[in-house]
Design a protein around this motif. Structure first.
Motif, mmCIF file in Angstrom:
data_model
loop_
_atom_site.group_PDB
_atom_site.id
_atom_site.type_symbol
_atom_site.label_atom_id
_atom_site.label_comp_id
_atom_site.label_asym_id
_atom_site.label_seq_id
_atom_site.Cartn_x
_atom_site.Cartn_y
_atom_site.Cartn_z
ATOM 1 N N PHE A 162 -47.550 77.666 -19.515
ATOM 2 C CA PHE A 162 -47.197 79.072 -19.555
ATOM 3 C C PHE A 162 -47.703 79.796 -18.301
ATOM 4 O O PHE A 162 -46.982 80.586 -17.685
ATOM 5 C CB PHE A 162 -47.772 79.721 -20.818
ATOM 6 N N LYS A 163 -48.963 79.495 -17.949
ATOM 7 C CA LYS A 163 -49.551 80.164 -16.777
ATOM 8 C C LYS A 163 -48.857 79.711 -15.504
ATOM 9 O O LYS A 163 -48.673 80.484 -14.554
ATOM 10 C CB LYS A 163 -51.042 79.868 -16.708
ATOM 11 N N LYS A 164 -48.445 78.440 -15.489
ATOM 12 C CA LYS A 164 -47.770 77.912 -14.305
ATOM 13 C C LYS A 164 -46.475 78.663 -14.029
ATOM 14 O O LYS A 164 -46.150 78.980 -12.873
ATOM 15 C CB LYS A 164 -47.489 76.422 -14.512
ATOM 16 N N HIS B 241 -50.916 76.390 -22.690
ATOM 17 C CA HIS B 241 -51.536 77.401 -21.829
ATOM 18 C C HIS B 241 -51.270 77.079 -20.358
ATOM 19 O O HIS B 241 -50.909 77.966 -19.560
ATOM 20 C CB HIS B 241 -53.052 77.445 -22.081
ATOM 21 N N LYS B 242 -51.448 75.793 -20.015
ATOM 22 C CA LYS B 242 -51.279 75.371 -18.626
ATOM 23 C C LYS B 242 -49.850 75.618 -18.158
ATOM 24 O O LYS B 242 -49.619 76.157 -17.065
ATOM 25 C CB LYS B 242 -51.637 73.890 -18.525
ATOM 26 N N GLU C 287 -52.623 87.112 -22.315
ATOM 27 C CA GLU C 287 -52.451 88.205 -21.352
ATOM 28 C C GLU C 287 -51.025 88.739 -21.401
ATOM 29 O O GLU C 287 -50.786 89.951 -21.322
ATOM 30 C CB GLU C 287 -52.777 87.709 -19.933
ATOM 31 N N TYR C 288 -50.083 87.841 -21.529
ATOM 32 C CA TYR C 288 -48.676 88.260 -21.602
ATOM 33 C C TYR C 288 -48.442 89.143 -22.825
ATOM 34 O O TYR C 288 -47.780 90.173 -22.756
ATOM 35 C CB TYR C 288 -47.762 87.034 -21.647
ATOM 36 N N LYS D 38 -42.024 83.377 -24.960
ATOM 37 C CA LYS D 38 -42.186 84.790 -24.630
ATOM 38 C C LYS D 38 -41.560 85.673 -25.719
ATOM 39 O O LYS D 38 -42.122 86.717 -26.085
ATOM 40 C CB LYS D 38 -41.561 85.085 -23.265
ATOM 41 N N THR E 72 -45.514 81.754 -15.481
ATOM 42 C CA THR E 72 -45.546 83.210 -15.611
ATOM 43 C C THR E 72 -46.672 83.859 -14.804
ATOM 44 O O THR E 72 -46.665 85.064 -14.586
ATOM 45 C CB THR E 72 -45.725 83.619 -17.082
ATOM 46 N N GLY E 73 -47.645 83.047 -14.405
ATOM 47 C CA GLY E 73 -48.769 83.596 -13.664
ATOM 48 C C GLY E 73 -49.826 84.218 -14.535
ATOM 49 O O GLY E 73 -50.778 84.831 -14.032
ATOM 50 N N MET E 74 -49.707 84.112 -15.831
ATOM 51 C CA MET E 74 -50.719 84.656 -16.750
ATOM 52 C C MET E 74 -50.764 83.794 -17.999
ATOM 53 O O MET E 74 -49.876 82.970 -18.254
ATOM 54 C CB MET E 74 -50.396 86.108 -17.124
ATOM 55 N N SER E 75 -51.814 83.971 -18.814
ATOM 56 C CA SER E 75 -51.953 83.218 -20.054
ATOM 57 C C SER E 75 -51.072 83.853 -21.130
ATOM 58 O O SER E 75 -50.663 85.019 -21.001
ATOM 59 C CB SER E 75 -53.402 83.223 -20.518
#
Length: 531
Positions: free
Chosen positions: A504-506, A501-502, A514-515, A475, A508-511
């Motif tokens: 990060f989304k897990k 990607h998997k 997107e972040y 981040k 943070t809830g976003m890709s």
């Protein structure tokens, strides 16, 4: 300075001869005088003057008889006959006994000076010739000695090894032993001990040992049981009472081969000493001698250093340093030392191996602890320090001191539990392919046991904690907007961008994209680890 004896029965003539000639200017000093033939003969045989000024007719012994007897007894000096007689018979007799000049009285000062000058010139030529002959004899002996000791003489030179010839050259004995004496101090103030000083023996006439220099070391040939016993006694005293660190005796090394009984076996003793001398670098601390009884172990050495070993030890030491496992660092350095004691590589290769090892550790530590100020020596200082070491243990000690310095510079004094050390290790290594199975041995645990302790204490699994650290760091990199997403994946320890990607989304809830676009940081999902 040459010497002159003045022999004349008239005291006034003797005193006059002392005065009318500037003897010092002509290179002479008066060593004595005589008033009759018997005194003159006794003085000649006792003082062996370079020149005798001799009156032909003196009481108790004529000059011609005196010259004959002196020559028969081995006197080889020069004569100038002084006589008030010009009798040709005396002159003939004098010339027959090797008289250089026949000068009649009253003495002409210039004629006498010229005669003395010619004699001085002749003496100088004789001395030069004698020195050259002695030099050639010594040179020939040195060559023969070197060939006998190293076993390089050929069949055509075998006659040189006859007992009679060896006795003439003081090389014949009933027993021999070869010792190589190495002094490696770089301090010019150190005392340079001679081999005779070490053994506390005299070597008058070269009866106890011979030596020559080779590769900056002294190669000693001990001759006879007396010399071998003295050497054996020295070894016993030296090993029982090793020299103090830093003393001149602490900067020497002796390698010795077996005793042998014949001249044609001396080279065997030399070859053993030479092989052992090349192992001096690998001796233990305080060890200054290495004898033929250690040869079987040396000859069985088959290991070699290589890049795989370099990588293995640099990784182990770096991992233990990061984990602050001092005992493990010490064990690894001991293992490294044991390994290097048993390699057949030369000293230069071993020093290069250890230099590369330390420079790799330095590079990795600087990368991992990039925010710490570690007082590393410069690369040139490291190279010079290792190159200047005379023994392997000195280099290992230097590296040990440096590892302690790294841990002191990067450690946190408040970390007093193993788990603190593990978290510290993760925080500085999550960007690498870190696994529980890999770090558990660094801290002395099995992976299963450490996993349970970690989960119980932290409330999440080891893998989950590592993922949190990676995602937090990713981040920060996304906010900087310098790197592409796939580059950030590699920076934080994910080799596969899709896997990044998997993860990060897990959490943070976003890709990642997107972040970066939204520019905000929602709270991480503290979901249980399922990998």
């Amino acid at each position: 300075m040459e010497t002159v004896l003045i022999a004349d029965d008239e005291v006034n003539i003797r005193e006059g001869l002392k005065i009318i000639i500037d003897w010092n200017e002509l290179g002479f000093e008066i060593c004595g005088e005589a008033a009759n033939g018997e005194e003159a003969l006794s003085a000649i045989l006792e003082k062996n003057p370079s020149l005798v000024l001799l009156d032909i007719r003196m009481p108790k012994m004529y000059g011609t008889d005196l010259i004959r007897i002196a020559r028969e007894r081995g006197y080889k000096g020069r004569f100038i006959i002084l006589s008030g007689y010009s009798d040709f018979t005396y002159a003939q007799t004098a010339i027959r006994y090797g008289v250089d000049f026949y000068i009649t009285k009253p003495i002409d000062e210039d004629e006498l000076s010229q005669a003395i000058t010619k004699i001085k010139q002749g003496l100088e030529k004789e001395h030069a010739a004698s020195e050259n002959i002695e030099l050639l004899k010594n040179k020939a002996k040195d060559v023969i000695l070197h060939e006998i000791v190293t076993g390089t003489y050929n069949t055509a030179e075998a006659a040189l090894l006859s007992p009679r010839k060896m006795e003439e050259m003081n090389l014949y004995a009933d027993i021999y032993q070869v010792v190589i004496y190495e002094k490696f101090s770089e301090n010019p103030e150190d005392i340079s001990y001679s081999f005779a000083d070490l053994l506390k023996i005299t070597n008058k006439g070269n009866h106890t040992f011979e030596y020559f220099e080779e590769d900056g070391n002294e190669v000693i040939l001990l001759k006879g049981q007396f010399a071998l016993d003295k050497f054996s006694g020295f070894l016993e005293r030296y090993e029982k009472n090793p020299p103090q660190k830093g003393s001149p005796l602490d900067t020497l090394f002796l390698a010795y081969g077996r005793p042998v009984r014949s001249l044609d076996e001396i080279y065997l003793s030399y070859e053993e000493a030479y092989t052992l001398q090349k192992r001096r670098f690998f001796c233990m601390q305080g060890q200054h001698t290495l004898g033929y009884d250690a040869l079987p172990k040396v000859q069985d050495i088959t290991l070699e250093i290589n890049n795989d070993k370099l990588e293995e030890y640099s990784n182990l030491l770096t991992d233990y340093l990061i984990a602050f496992q001092r005992n493990k660092v010490a064990e690894t350095l001991f293992s490294l030392e044991e390994f290097l004691y048993n390699v057949k590589n030369d000293i230069a290769s071993v020093k290069l191996f250890l230099t590369d090892l330390y420079l790799r550790i330095k590079e990795k530590a600087n990368h991992i602890f990039c925010s710490a100020e570690i007082p590393f020596p410069t690369n040139s200082q490291i190279i010079d320090r290792i190159e200047s070491c005379h023994y392997l243990y000195e280099i290992i000690l230097f590296i040990s001191e440096q590892t302690e310095m790294i841990m002191n510079a990067t450690g946190n004094p408040s970390r007093d539990t193993v788990l603190d050390d593990i978290l510290y290790y993760i925080d500085h290594n999550f960007r690498s392919n870190i696994k529980l199975e890999g770090i558990a041995p660094l801290f002395g645990y099995s992976s299963a046991y450490l996993g349970k302790i970690f989960n119980k204490t932290m409330g999440e699994s080891f893998n989950s904690y590592v993922d949190h650290r990676r995602i937090d760091y990713s981040k920060e990199l996304l906010k900087e907007n310098r790197l592409k997403v796939y580059e950030i994946a590699g920076q934080v320890g994910y080799n596969n961008v899709d896997y990044f990607h998997k993860k990060f989304k897990k959490y943070t809830g976003m890709s990642p994209a997107e972040y970066r676009k939204n520019g905000f940081t929602p709270p991480l999902k503290n979901l249980p680890e399922t990998d």
